[in-house]
Design an enzyme around this catalytic site. Structure first.
Site, PDB file in Angstrom:
ATOM      1  CD  GLU A 143       8.447  50.264 -31.449  1.00 24.91           C
ATOM      2  OE1 GLU A 143       9.244  49.367 -31.031  1.00 24.91           O
ATOM      3  OE2 GLU A 143       7.898  50.863 -30.614  1.00 24.91           O
ATOM      4  N   GLY A 276      -1.756  51.563 -28.131  1.00 24.23           N
ATOM      5  CA  GLY A 276      -1.976  52.313 -26.979  1.00 24.23           C
ATOM      6  C   GLY A 276      -1.202  53.582 -26.739  1.00 24.23           C
ATOM      7  CB  ALA A 277       1.138  54.766 -25.280  1.00 30.63           C
ATOM      8  CD  GLU A 279       8.622  52.708 -27.177  1.00 26.31           C
ATOM      9  OE1 GLU A 279       7.207  52.662 -27.318  1.00 26.31           O
ATOM     10  OE2 GLU A 279       9.471  51.563 -27.612  1.00 26.31           O
ATOM     11  CG  HIS A 312       4.542  49.921 -21.224  1.00 27.11           C
ATOM     12  ND1 HIS A 312       4.864  48.493 -21.145  1.00 27.11           N
ATOM     13  CD2 HIS A 312       4.862  50.350 -22.345  1.00 27.11           C
ATOM     14  CE1 HIS A 312       5.203  48.164 -22.360  1.00 27.11           C
ATOM     15  NE2 HIS A 312       5.434  48.980 -23.089  1.00 27.11           N
ATOM     16  CD  GLU A 313       4.362  53.450 -23.793  1.00 27.98           C
ATOM     17  OE1 GLU A 313       5.443  53.288 -24.438  1.00 27.98           O
ATOM     18  OE2 GLU A 313       3.530  52.620 -24.157  1.00 27.98           O
ATOM     19  CG  HIS A 316       9.510  51.686 -23.509  1.00 28.97           C
ATOM     20  ND1 HIS A 316      10.116  50.427 -23.938  1.00 28.97           N
ATOM     21  CD2 HIS A 316       8.157  51.435 -23.877  1.00 28.97           C
ATOM     22  CE1 HIS A 316       9.240  49.587 -24.415  1.00 28.97           C
ATOM     23  NE2 HIS A 316       7.944  50.262 -24.439  1.00 28.97           N
ATOM     24  CD  GLU A 335       7.363  47.255 -26.451  1.00 30.69           C
ATOM     25  OE1 GLU A 335       6.906  47.503 -25.293  1.00 30.69           O
ATOM     26  OE2 GLU A 335       7.514  48.320 -27.325  1.00 30.69           O
TER      27      GLU A 335
HETATM   28  N1  BES Z   1       6.528  50.359 -28.358  1.00 30.94           N
HETATM   29  C1  BES Z   1       5.046  50.130 -28.208  1.00 30.94           C
HETATM   30  C2  BES Z   1       4.060  50.702 -29.181  1.00 30.94           C
HETATM   31  C3  BES Z   1       4.452  50.035 -30.596  1.00 30.94           C
HETATM   32  C4  BES Z   1       4.229  48.743 -30.677  1.00 30.94           C
HETATM   33  C5  BES Z   1       4.501  50.772 -31.512  1.00 30.94           C
HETATM   34  C6  BES Z   1       4.496  48.178 -31.946  1.00 30.94           C
HETATM   35  C7  BES Z   1       4.532  50.092 -32.819  1.00 30.94           C
HETATM   36  C8  BES Z   1       4.813  48.780 -32.953  1.00 30.94           C
HETATM   37  C9  BES Z   1       4.462  50.731 -26.707  1.00 30.94           C
HETATM   38  O1  BES Z   1       5.470  51.089 -25.803  1.00 30.94           O
HETATM   39  C10 BES Z   1       3.740  49.800 -26.262  1.00 30.94           C
HETATM   40  O2  BES Z   1       4.159  48.776 -25.676  1.00 30.94           O
HETATM   41  N2  BES Z   1       2.372  49.966 -25.929  1.00 30.94           N
HETATM   42  C11 BES Z   1       1.316  49.286 -25.822  1.00 30.94           C
HETATM   43  C12 BES Z   1       0.811  49.652 -24.451  1.00 30.94           C
HETATM   44  C13 BES Z   1       1.342  49.262 -23.497  1.00 30.94           C
HETATM   45  C14 BES Z   1       0.859  49.631 -21.988  1.00 30.94           C
HETATM   46  C15 BES Z   1       1.508  47.703 -23.181  1.00 30.94           C
HETATM   47  C16 BES Z   1       0.217  49.305 -26.864  1.00 30.94           C
HETATM   48  O3  BES Z   1       0.351  50.195 -27.538  1.00 30.94           O
HETATM   49  O4  BES Z   1      -0.593  48.331 -26.865  1.00 30.94           O
HETATM   50 ZN    ZN Z   2       6.212  49.159 -24.930  1.00 27.70          ZN
END
Ligand code: BES
Ligand code: ZN
Length: 879
Positions: A143, A276-277, A279, A312-313, A316, A335
């Protein structure tokens, strides 16, 4: 030029949207990563439907070499094609000697590429194992638009397909992907792992990880086995993650009314991870500190962060993975929802953590970005990959989540949930748009949801509600866009923009004759007149704080409200009150003195989030205070914070909850740093120095404060010690704590060392930009850091993951002097910095607000601080 969409050789109308002449159905993908040489080889058979006869097939590919291209139909006809790459558009054009007739075809390609260090696409993560050997993992992060770096594909979220992956790896390693492995066999010294076919899903959700991995025992939710994975010797850090993973999956199956859409769920901790992570369906990837934790040693905040990310993940898996936005302009559907749902699931798991209070902090941060003239609507046009990346911001996550919460609270939790169930059922395995969501909720609730919600999603900004008395028995409520800065006058000839109006769900509480009554209604016009009872005493607009707007009370109404502090207002209403007061002050709608006076009424406050706002406002003042006023300012901080610290003490009380412990830590940290309280500093140092070598034996909520204070007051010996602790850390949380503590040291040679560590390999690129961002927030380090960033910009652009660089640049708001602001502007302009969307403009506008405010208020601030100067400490009660 007239584009003929029927002519397949024509350039498509939009250079960043693929033509729809040929659609993928199923990818049979085989990849062999070479971890030592950081290379990979692959081949892919893509079952496609040709919808219109064409000799050219356009799909995405980036930094790949593609060879042996064939297309075969189902009657055994095979055509050989050639490939041309369009680097800028991140595509390849496959050209065949004659058109492919409509029908089913299989496209076969071989390709190879390199694993990069930018933590995107198919990349390599590196760690040192406990024997001191350097080891690698192959990891994917696709992503938003990086699947195309790993294999040629139709890399757009609505071009969903099934994936059957085979990995060819070193037999000593483990491979994980979205689905369970079907078979594993050894051939010619290589291990061949075939994974089950995935559900129909978007390319950005495909994932795999190859390396030395150790898994936890599975825990089952229904028939789904959940396992956590990490590099060796970390399984003892998996208990909390496993618990919240299972609890949240169970919660979501129930809430969504639909089983988990995968065949298993792996949660995988990766040593180098840009976000951070992520999904990925069935194979969720995390940075280590977002998944691995030692419950006994962790602070309340660290536990909450971890639970939030895992939850959160998992949210998703349905919102995003099963139902996906049709294009990146609608990413809020992913999101914002996951952010909204994460709180609900944690609420079910640990209600004593009060996770729903996250909506307050989310709202506060979204209101502050969305008050900018350079804000944008939640749903916003996306053209190229950079714009797509730029969408993952505060507005998407937090404004999106809190306007959903506002809707949920307005129509009721059950109707809202039923609307969600309908939406998921209707669009499963497919894509959806914002309007589809409103349609589902609207049908279930029997309400015109689009009319209510569209303003919150499709307009930038939000209203300021002003409330005043209108005669003895009425109130006047008006709405108008809230802005920190007066916008530049429109260019000549342009009509001034009509002011936006929102449909504002208002929760109004009126106190009269000693009793409180609440009213819910929608303010849809610019003004509204309301009758009030004769024995009217006071009122709260936005009771419960669910509304995405700010409130300005006329002075008399404000005084009546203030007079109810501390006990006659709920902690939520106190939060909203102080948050709005601070914003009005920054917007020039209230004097600084009135805000600082207001803070005197919070000495008895014991809510961590309310205190969080106050401490944050002190932190911002600290950025813009003149050096000569700094010591008076410190005494003001002491004056506000000390009473709470005296009351709470330094030691946890029997039976107290984690929230109190966290509050104590936050307050002591503020007292010892911003407050420069010598006694607190000495006590923190001696407590810290008395700890056993492993740092145990102390309340984990107090330890972060001690570390901060020791760093803030520290010299070379403390620095050495903390660098050592960072390198030898037993948990990801400890590693993070000591790493970021380095940004708080003030002696210049130590700052210089920390700066060097961001580029010399000592600090992972996943953390280096955030460390630089933290250094920008250190008043003693900010100029040096800015100079360093400018000097090494090209290197940083090459080394750091883009998301890190972008967030680091957000910290320029700390460069709050007119000279530095000018310099920042010049740099942004000369380099044409573009983080996608409007992020760069937003960073500059935030800085402008702070600098302008400093110029406007510094005299008033100095006057206010006068009684706090050394000579006249006895006068400080005059406020
Ligand atoms: N889908 C996102 C991670 C992401 C964002 C990948 C943009 C590539 C581009 C994931 O679900 C997410 O939102 N992660 C957050 C942590 C969350 C608890 C807010 C992150 O990585 O900051
Ligand atoms: Zn997310």
């Amino acid at each position: 030029m007239t584009a003929q969409p029927t002519d397949p050789t024509d350039p498509p109308l939009d250079p960043y949207r693929l033509p729809r002449l040929v659609l993928p159905q199923r990818y049979g993908l085989s990849i062999a990563p070479d971890l030592e040489r950081a290379l990979f080889q692959g081949s892919v058979n893509i079952a496609v439907t040709v919808r219109q006869s064409t000799a050219v097939i356009v799909l995405n590919a980036l930094d790949l070499t593609i060879s042996s291209i064939t297309a075969a139909d189902d009657r055994g006809r095979t055509l050989a094609g050639v490939c041309t790459l369009d680097q800028k558009a991140e595509r390849c054009h496959l050209t065949f000697p004659e058109p492919l007739a409509p029908g089913d075809w299989t496209l076969s390609l071989d390709f190879h590429g390199g694993m990069n260090d930018q933590l995107r696409g198919l990349y390599r993560s590196t760690y040192t194992d406990d024997t001191g050997t350097v080891r690698h993992l192959a990891v994917t992060q696709f992503e938003a638009t990086d699947a195309r770096r790993a294999f040629p594909c139709w890399d757009e979220p609505d071009l969903k397909a099934r994936f059957a992956l085979t990995l060819i790896i070193d037999p000593a390693l483990t491979a994980l992907s979205n689905t369970a492995p079907l078979s594993e066999e050894i051939q010619e010294g290589r291990k061949i792992v075939r994974f089950a076919e995935t559900i129909t899903m978007s390319t950005y959700l495909l994932a795999f990880v190859v390396g030395q991995l150790e898994g936890s025992e599975p825990v089952y939710v229904g028939r789904t086995p959940i396992r956590l994975w990490a590099v060796p010797k970390k399984t003892h850090l998996m208990q909390v993650g496993r618990d919240i993973a299972a609890a949240s999956l169970r919660f979501f199956e129930d809430y969504y009314g639909m089983p988990y859409p995968g065949d298993k769920l792996d949660l995988i901790a990766i040593p180098d991870f840009s976000h951070g992570a992520m999904e990925n369906l069935g194979a969720v990837t995390f940075r280590e500190r977002a998944l691995l934790i030692d419950e006994a040693a962790a602070s309340q905040g660290e536990l909450e962060d971890l639970a939030n990310v895992v939850s959160h993940e998992n949210a998703h898996m349905w919102f995003g993975d099963l139902v996906t936005m049709a294009w990146w302009n609608g990413i809020w559907l992913n999101e914002a929802f996951a952010t909204f749902m994460e709180a609900l699931a944690v609420q079910e798991w640990k209600p004593e953590w009060q996770p729903l209070r996250m909506f307050l902090t989310s709202r506060a941060s979204a209101l502050s970005v969305d008050g900018l003239n350079s804000s944008r609507p939640v749903e916003y046009p996306v053209r190229d990959p950079k714009d797509a990346a730029g969408m993952f911001d505060v507005l998407t996550y937090h404004k999106g989540a809190v306007v959903l919460r506002m809707l949920e609270q307005f129509i009721g939790e059950t109707l809202f949930r039923d609307g969600i169930r309908d939406y998921l059922k209707t669009h499963a395995y497919a894509n959806a748009e914002t309007e589809d969501l409103w349609a589902s909720i609207g049908t279930v609730a029997g309400l015109p949801v689009s009319a209510l919600m569209n303003g919150w999603i499709f307009l930038a900004g939000y209203p300021l509600l002003t409330v005043r008395r209108d005669g003895p028995s009425h109130l006047l409520l008006t709405q108008q866009r809230f802005r920190y800065l007066t916008p530049e006058p429109a260019a000549s000839g342009q009509a001034p923009q009509a002011e936006s109006l929102w449909q504002v769900p208002v929760h109004l509480q009126v106190r009269a004759g000693g009793r409180e009554r609440s009213h819910k209604f929608v303010l849809a016009e610019a003004t509204m007149r309301l009758a009030i009872p004769e024995d009217f005493e006071s009122l709260i607009v936005n009771e419960g704080g669910h509304g995405f707007y700010r409130v300005r009370y006329e002075p008399d109404l404000f005084d009546r409200l203030q007079a109810r502090l501390p006990d006659q207002l709920s902690s939520t209403d106190r939060f909203t009150l102080i948050n709005d007061a601070w914003a009005l002050c920054q917007a020039g709608l209230a004097p600084i003195a009135s805000y600082l006076d207001l803070t005197t009424r919070f000495r008895d406050e014991r809510d961590r989030h309310v205190w969080g706002l106050i401490l944050e406002s002190f932190g911002l003042l600290n950025q813009l205070i003149e050096a000569t006023d700094r010591s008076s300012f410190s005494r003001l901080v002491q004056d506000r914070v000390q009473p709470a610290v005296s009351d709470l003490g330094w030691n946890p009380r029997k039976g107290e909850d984690g929230l109190t412990g966290q509050l104590r830590g936050d307050l002591i940290e503020a007292l010892g740093t911003l407050g420069e309280d010598r006694t607190a500093q000495a006590r923190a140092k001696s407590l810290y120095n008395g700890l056993p070598g492993n740092g145990g034996g102390i309340d984990p909520n107090l330890l972060p404060a001690l570390v901060s204070i020791v760093a803030y007051t520290g010299e070379a010996p403390e620095y050495e010690r903390f660098v050592h602790r960072f390198k030898q850390a037993a948990t990801p949380q400890e590693e993070r704590r000591y790493l970021f503590s380095l940004a708080a040291f003030r002696p210049k040679p130590l700052i210089a060392r920390t700066l060097d560590s961001t580029l010399n390999g000592d600090v992972r690129t996943q953390d280096a930009p955030a460390l630089l961002g933290a250094l920008l927030g250190n008043v003693e380090a900010r100029e040096m850091t800015w100079t360093f960033i400018k000097r090494h910009w090209e290197t940083m652009e090459r080394l750091f993951p883009p998301v890190g660089l972008r967030r680091m640049c957000g910290a320029v708001v700390n460069l709050a002097t007119p000279e530095l602001e000018r310099d920042v502007r010049t740099f942004f302009t000369e380099r044409r910095l573009d983080f996608g969307g409007k992020l760069a403009q937003q960073y500059l506008e935030r800085l402008r607000i702070v600098v302008q405010w400093r110029e406007r208020e510094s005299e008033a601030l100095r006057r206010y601080l006068r009684p706090f100067s050394m000579q006249s400490t006895t006068m400080r009660d005059s406020h």
